[in-house]
Design an enzyme around this catalytic site. Sequence first.
Site: not given
Length: 69
Positions: A1-3
Site C-alpha cells: 500500500m503506497p503512502y
Amino acid sequence: MPYVNIKITKEGNVTPEQKAQLISGVTGLLADVLHKNPATTVVVIDEVPLENWGLGGNPILVARGKRKK
C-alpha cells in the site's frame, strides 16, 4: 500500500479541486510507473504554516527575500 505525503506551505488559497487534482495525479503516477493499485494508494496533503517552513537554514520568508536580491 503506497503512502504519499505532500507538504505545501499554508498560503494563498489552495482549493479543494486543486487538492483533488494532486491526489488523482499522484495516484495515477504510482499506478502508471510502479503498477500500484490505486484502490490501496493513500495520499495525504499537509498544509504547513509559513513559520514552520524553512529553506537553506532560514525561515521561508527570509529565504525568499534572499533569492530576490
